[in-house]
Write a protein that holds these residues in place. Structure first.
Motif, PDB file in Angstrom:
ATOM      1  N   CYS A   1       0.812  -1.147   0.127  1.00  0.00           N
ATOM      2  CA  CYS A   1       0.003   0.006  -0.062  1.00  0.00           C
ATOM      3  C   CYS A   1       0.870   1.284  -0.132  1.00  0.00           C
ATOM      4  N   TRP A   2       1.183   1.687  -1.163  1.00  0.00           N
ATOM      5  CA  TRP A   2       2.174   2.768  -1.263  1.00  0.00           C
ATOM      6  C   TRP A   2       1.711   4.049  -0.846  1.00  0.00           C
ATOM      7  N   GLU A   3       0.182   4.350  -0.869  1.00  0.00           N
ATOM      8  CA  GLU A   3      -0.151   5.322  -0.311  1.00  0.00           C
ATOM      9  C   GLU A   3      -0.001   5.739   1.159  1.00  0.00           C
ATOM     10  N   THR A   4      -0.178   4.622   1.704  1.00  0.00           N
ATOM     11  CA  THR A   4       0.169   4.547   3.172  1.00  0.00           C
ATOM     12  C   THR A   4       1.456   4.724   3.538  1.00  0.00           C
ATOM     13  N   ARG A   5       2.414   4.098   2.590  1.00  0.00           N
ATOM     14  CA  ARG A   5       3.830   4.305   2.846  1.00  0.00           C
ATOM     15  C   ARG A   5       4.310   5.904   2.924  1.00  0.00           C
ATOM     16  N   LEU A   6       3.604   6.609   1.981  1.00  0.00           N
ATOM     17  CA  LEU A   6       3.952   7.901   1.923  1.00  0.00           C
ATOM     18  C   LEU A   6       3.430   8.718   3.224  1.00  0.00           C
ATOM     19  N   GLY A   7       2.383   8.327   3.660  1.00  0.00           N
ATOM     20  CA  GLY A   7       1.842   8.894   4.652  1.00  0.00           C
ATOM     21  C   GLY A   7       2.620   8.800   5.847  1.00  0.00           C
ATOM     22  N   GLN A   8       3.128   7.213   5.962  1.00  0.00           N
ATOM     23  CA  GLN A   8       4.266   7.258   7.211  1.00  0.00           C
ATOM     24  C   GLN A   8       5.431   7.940   7.033  1.00  0.00           C
ATOM     25  N   GLU A   9       5.804   8.338   5.948  1.00  0.00           N
ATOM     26  CA  GLU A   9       7.265   9.063   6.001  1.00  0.00           C
ATOM     27  C   GLU A   9       6.778  10.444   6.199  1.00  0.00           C
TER      28      GLU A   9
ATOM     29  N   ALA B   1       7.890  22.634   9.018  1.00  0.00           N
ATOM     30  CA  ALA B   1       6.821  22.057   9.748  1.00  0.00           C
ATOM     31  C   ALA B   1       5.387  21.843   9.052  1.00  0.00           C
ATOM     32  N   GLN B   2       5.129  23.163   8.497  1.00  0.00           N
ATOM     33  CA  GLN B   2       3.696  23.350   7.659  1.00  0.00           C
ATOM     34  C   GLN B   2       3.963  22.582   6.335  1.00  0.00           C
ATOM     35  N   THR B   3       5.087  22.764   5.895  1.00  0.00           N
ATOM     36  CA  THR B   3       5.042  22.037   4.297  1.00  0.00           C
ATOM     37  C   THR B   3       4.995  20.701   4.435  1.00  0.00           C
ATOM     38  N   VAL B   4       5.573  19.993   5.684  1.00  0.00           N
ATOM     39  CA  VAL B   4       5.526  18.624   5.709  1.00  0.00           C
ATOM     40  C   VAL B   4       3.984  18.268   5.731  1.00  0.00           C
ATOM     41  N   VAL B   5       3.166  19.133   6.567  1.00  0.00           N
ATOM     42  CA  VAL B   5       1.898  18.848   6.670  1.00  0.00           C
ATOM     43  C   VAL B   5       1.056  18.917   5.305  1.00  0.00           C
ATOM     44  N   TRP B   6       1.366  19.979   4.489  1.00  0.00           N
ATOM     45  CA  TRP B   6       0.633  20.219   3.371  1.00  0.00           C
ATOM     46  C   TRP B   6       1.066  19.003   2.255  1.00  0.00           C
ATOM     47  N   VAL B   7       2.248  18.645   2.386  1.00  0.00           N
ATOM     48  CA  VAL B   7       2.834  17.637   1.501  1.00  0.00           C
ATOM     49  C   VAL B   7       1.856  16.202   1.802  1.00  0.00           C
ATOM     50  N   GLY B   8       1.920  15.980   3.301  1.00  0.00           N
ATOM     51  CA  GLY B   8       1.488  14.431   3.556  1.00  0.00           C
ATOM     52  C   GLY B   8       0.001  14.627   4.001  1.00  0.00           C
ATOM     53  N   SER B   9      -0.858  15.590   4.031  1.00  0.00           N
ATOM     54  CA  SER B   9      -1.980  15.563   4.475  1.00  0.00           C
ATOM     55  C   SER B   9      -2.958  14.787   3.733  1.00  0.00           C
ATOM     56  N   PHE B  10      -2.826  14.646   2.446  1.00  0.00           N
ATOM     57  CA  PHE B  10      -3.465  13.742   1.491  1.00  0.00           C
ATOM     58  C   PHE B  10      -3.441  12.182   1.841  1.00  0.00           C
ATOM     59  N   PHE B  11      -2.208  11.742   2.180  1.00  0.00           N
ATOM     60  CA  PHE B  11      -1.890  10.359   2.500  1.00  0.00           C
ATOM     61  C   PHE B  11      -2.136   9.966   4.087  1.00  0.00           C
ATOM     62  N   CYS B  12      -2.167  11.372   4.865  1.00  0.00           N
ATOM     63  CA  CYS B  12      -2.141  10.979   6.217  1.00  0.00           C
ATOM     64  C   CYS B  12      -3.137  12.087   6.745  1.00  0.00           C
ATOM     65  N   PRO B  13      -4.579  11.937   6.608  1.00  0.00           N
ATOM     66  CA  PRO B  13      -5.721  12.913   6.889  1.00  0.00           C
ATOM     67  C   PRO B  13      -5.629  13.452   8.199  1.00  0.00           C
ATOM     68  N   LEU B  14      -5.078  12.936   9.090  1.00  0.00           N
ATOM     69  CA  LEU B  14      -5.013  13.671  10.522  1.00  0.00           C
ATOM     70  C   LEU B  14      -3.690  14.203  10.776  1.00  0.00           C
ATOM     71  N   LEU B  15      -2.806  14.434   9.789  1.00  0.00           N
ATOM     72  CA  LEU B  15      -1.500  15.216  10.186  1.00  0.00           C
ATOM     73  C   LEU B  15      -1.879  16.551  10.619  1.00  0.00           C
ATOM     74  N   PRO B  16      -2.709  17.085  10.064  1.00  0.00           N
ATOM     75  CA  PRO B  16      -2.983  18.789  10.509  1.00  0.00           C
ATOM     76  C   PRO B  16      -3.315  18.486  12.317  1.00  0.00           C
ATOM     77  N   LEU B  17      -4.124  17.551  12.603  1.00  0.00           N
ATOM     78  CA  LEU B  17      -4.311  17.575  13.921  1.00  0.00           C
ATOM     79  C   LEU B  17      -3.131  17.263  14.880  1.00  0.00           C
ATOM     80  N   LEU B  18      -2.122  16.445  14.358  1.00  0.00           N
ATOM     81  CA  LEU B  18      -0.993  16.107  15.182  1.00  0.00           C
ATOM     82  C   LEU B  18      -0.116  17.624  15.025  1.00  0.00           C
ATOM     83  N   ASN B  19      -0.188  18.058  13.930  1.00  0.00           N
ATOM     84  CA  ASN B  19       0.641  19.441  13.859  1.00  0.00           C
ATOM     85  C   ASN B  19       0.033  20.465  14.957  1.00  0.00           C
ATOM     86  N   THR B  20      -1.259  20.549  15.247  1.00  0.00           N
ATOM     87  CA  THR B  20      -1.995  21.364  15.929  1.00  0.00           C
ATOM     88  C   THR B  20      -1.385  21.157  17.529  1.00  0.00           C
TER      89      THR B  20
END
Length: 577
Positions: A463-471, A526-545
Motif C-alpha cells: 500500500c504505497w499511499e500509506t507508505r508515503l503517509g508514514q514517511e 513543519a507546515q510544508t510537511v503537513v501540506w505535502v503529506g495531508s492527502f496520504f495522512c489525513p490526521l496530520l494537521p491534527l498532530l501538527n496542531t
C-alpha cells in the motif's frame, strides 16, 4: 509648600498616601503621551510606575488604561490631540465628521447608518478581544521586541490553519466514513489476482515495546487506522468527500495566507523601499515606550546600537565596493563563484544522502539482524528522517560561515543564508518524494520484474499511499522529538547554568539568542510537511496542531529560554504585530 489639607493631624509631617489630596504619581505619569500611546496599542504592557511583580496593581492599571482608552474614543477630542498614527487620526476625523452629519441631518436613514457603523466597530472590538493569546503576544512584544512577537503571531496563525483543517477533515472525511457503515478490514487474499492482499495487523501476542515502536513508526495497529489513506474504503461518496476536503482545505489556507500577506504588504514595501532614512528612523522613532523593566530597556538599547552598527558597516562595504579596481572586482567574483560551487556541492551531497537513505531503508529492513532487534529496526525506519534533520541542522551554520567571505553587505548576506536554507529544507522533501516514487514505480520501468504483475512494486510496498503517509508522519514526529530534546536537554540546562553561575562563565555558556529567522524557517518546514503529506495522512494537521501548542507554551515560558535577543535580520511575516 504643604497645604493644611495635605498635612496630618500632627501638623508637621505629611499625611499617609491614602489620606493626601491630589493626584498620585502613577496617575500623573499615565497622562504622558507615552502612556496614551500604550492605550492606543492596547493592554499589552504594564503602564509607567508598575512593576512586573505587582500583579494586582498591574490589573488595576490595565483596567485604568482600558477605561481611559474608551473615554478617548467616546469623547469628541480633536484628531490632532490624539496620540495616534497619522492614518488612524485621518480615519478618526472622517468617522467623526460622518457622525456629526448624521446627528445634524436628523433623517432616519442617517441615524440607522450611524447605529450600524457603531455596532460594527463594537463587534470588531469584541472579536479582537476574543483572539487567543492576545494578552500573551502583547506582553512578548513589549518585553522582547516586535521580532519575537512576529514569530509567535505566525505560530498562532499556523495553529489556526491546522485547527481549521482538522475540523474540516473530521466533518468531511471521518464522519462520512463511519456514517456509511463500519469500515471493512484489510483486504484478504484473492485467487483471481495476486495483487490487493494487505494485512498490516500483527499476529499473536504483541509486547508493549512493540506497540511503542509501532506508535513511533506508524506501523502495526496504526497502519490500519484513520491516520492513513489505506484505511478509508473505496466508496463513491467517500471518494468525492475525501477529494473535496483536500480541495477546500487547500483553498481556505491559500485565502487566509493571501489575506495575511496583503494586510501587511504596505508596511513591508515601505520598509524595504528605502523611503525611510535608516539613521533618522532609528534615532528618532525606534524607541518602544511599551518596554518595562531595566533588563528589557537595556536589551532594546543594545538592539538599536546593533542596528546602527550594521547600517554603518553596510555603508562602509558599499563605499569600498564603489572604489574597487577592475582586478579587485575580478578577484571578488572569482571567490564568489568558487564559494557558490562549494554550496552547490554541499547541497548535492545532502540530496544524494537523502536519496541513498531512502533506498537503503528497504534493503536494511530485510537483514536478519535488523529483524531481531526492534530498536535497530526503528532506527532504520527513521533513517530518512534522521538524515534530513541532520543536513538541516549541519548545513545552515556552514552557510553562515560562507556568507561573510562573499563580500556582500550584512543584509544581503542574511538574504543568501535564508534562501539557501529554505532551498535545502524544501528540496530535501522533494528528493524524499522522488526517491519514494522511484521505489514505487521501479525507476519508471513498467516491465521490471517487481512491477510487471501489479503495475508497481507490490512486494515491497503493498500500500504505497500509506507508505508515503508514514514517511510524512515520521518526519513530523521526529521534528517534534528533536525540538523537545533541544529545549529540555540543551536550553533548560543552559538556563540553569546561567542562573547558578552569574559570573563570566554563566554569561558565556548560558546566554543564548532567540534566532527569529531560524525559528520561522522551522515553522515553515513543519507546515510544508503537513501540506505535502495531508492527502496520504489525513490526521496530520491534527498532530501538527498538538505540536504547535506544545511549542507555543514551551517557547514562551522563560524557564526554557535564556536571554532573548532581537534577531540579526528583519523578517517580515505578514502584517506588522
Amino acid at each position: 509648600m504643604w497645604e493644611p489639607e495635605a498635612q496630618g493631624s500632627s501638623g508637621g509631617w505629611p499625611a499617609p498616601r491614602g489620606a493626601r489630596a491630589g493626584p498620585s504619581l502613577s496617575s500623573v505619569l499615565n497622562e504622558l503621551p507615552s502612556a496614551a500611546t500604550l492605550r492606543y496599542r492596547g493592554p499589552g504592557v504594564l503602564p509607567w510606575g508598575a512593576s512586573e511583580e505587582e500583579e494586582e496593581d498591574g490589573d488595576r492599571n490595565i483596567q485604568a488604561i482600558a477605561e481611559a482608552a474608551q473615554k478617548e474614543l467616546e469623547e469628541p477630542l480633536p484628531s490632532r490631540e490624539l496620540p495616534w498614527p497619522l492614518q488612524a487620526r485621518r480615519a478618526h476625523r472622517q468617522s467623526h465628521a460622518k457622525d456629526q452629519r448624521a446627528q445634524k441631518s436628523g433623517s432616519r436613514g442617517e441615524q440607522w447608518a450611524l447605529w450600524l457603523r457603531r455596532s460594527k466597530e463594537k463587534m470588531k472590538a469584541g472579536l479582537h478581544t476574543l483572539q487567543p493569546w492576545a494578552w500573551t503576544l502583547k506582553r512578548i512584544g513589549g518585553q522582547f521586541g516586535a521580532g519575537t512577537e512576529s514569530y509567535f503571531s505566525l505560530l498562532r496563525f499556523l495553529l489556526l490553519l491546522n485547527l481549521l483543517a482538522s475540523i474540516l477533515t473530521a466533518c468531511m472525511t471521518l464522519l462520512p466514513t463511519w456514517l456509511e457503515g463500519t469500515p471493512p478490514g484489510p483486504p484478504g487474499p484473492n485467487a483471481s489476482s495476486p495483487c490487493g492482499f494487505y494485512d498490516p495487523n500483527p499476529q499473536g501476542l504483541v509486547a508493549f515495546p512493540t506497540h511503542l515502536f509501532n506508535l513511533l513508526s506508524g506501523e502495526g495497529f496504526l497502519e490500519w487506522s484513520p491516520l492513513f489513506y489505506g484505511f478509508y474504503p473505496p466508496r463513491p461518496h467517500l471518494a468525492v468527500t475525501y477529494l473535496c476536503s483536500v480541495f477546500v482545505i487547500g483553498l481556505l489556507d491559500l485565502l487566509l495566507i493571501l489575506h495575511r500577506s496583503v494586510s501587511g504588504l504596505k508596511q513591508t514595501l515601505l520598509a524595504e523601499s528605502g523611503a525611510l532614512t535608516s539613521f533618522s528612523h532609528r534615532v528618532f522613532t525606534a524607541w518602544d515606550f511599551g518596554l518595562c523593566g531595566d533588563a528589557h530597556v537595556r536589551l532594546r538599547q543594545r538592539s538599536i546600537l546593533y542596528e546602527l552598527q550594521v547600517e554603518l558597516e553596510e555603508a562602509v562595504v558599499r563605499r569600498q565596493a564603489a572604489v574597487r579596481t577592475l582586478g579587485q572586482q575580478a578577484w571578488m567574483w572569482s571567490v564568489r563563484i568558487l564559494l557558490n560551487l562549494l554550496v552547490i556541492a554541499l547541497l548535492g551531497a545532502a540530496f544524494y544522502g537523502v536519496y541513498w537513505a531512502t533506498g537503503a531503508t528497504v534493503d536494511l529492513q530485510e537483514m536478519p539482524l535488523v529483524q531481531e532487534m526492534p530498536l535497530l529496526k526503528l532506527g532504520v525506519d527513521y533513517l530518512p528522517s534522521i538524515f534530513i534533520s541532520g543536513v538541516n541542522f549541519l548545513l545552515p551554520p556552514v552557510f553562515k560561515l560562507i556568507a561573510p567571505l562573499e563580500g556582500y553587505t550584512r543584509s544581503r548576506q542574511i538574504v543568501f543564508i535564508l534562501l539557501r536554507t529554505v532551498f535545502l529544507r524544501l528540496a530535501s522533501l522533494l528528493v524524499l518524494l522522488f526517491s519514494l516514487w522511484n521505489q514505487i514505480t521501479c525507476g519508471g520501468k513498467a516491465e521490471a520484474e517487481e512491477c510487471k504483475t501489479c503495475g508497481y512494486n507490490y512486494k515491497e510496498l503493498p500500500c504505497w499511499e500509506t507508505r508515503l503517509g508514514q514517511e510524512m508522519y515520521k518526519l513530523l514526529l521526529f521534528d517534534l522529538l528533536t525540538g523537545l530534546a533541544v529545549m529540555l536537554l540543551i536550553q533548560f540546562p543552559r538556563k540553569l547554568l546561567c542562573g547558578l553561575c552569574p559570573g563570566a562563565l554563566g554569561r558565556v555558556v548560558g546566554t543564548q539568542e532567540f534566532q527569529v529567522p531560524d525559528e520561522v524557517l522551522g515553522l515553515i518546514y513543519a507546515q510544508t510537511v503537513v501540506w505535502v503529506g495531508s492527502f496520504f495522512c489525513p490526521l496530520l494537521p491534527l498532530l501538527n496542531t498538538v505540536k504547535f501548542l506544545l511549542l507555543f507554551y514551551l517557547k514562551k515560558d522563560p524557564t526554557f529560554q535564556a536571554v532573548r535577543s532581537i534577531p540579526r535580520a528583519v523578517v517580515h511575516l505578514g502584517p506588522h504585530p
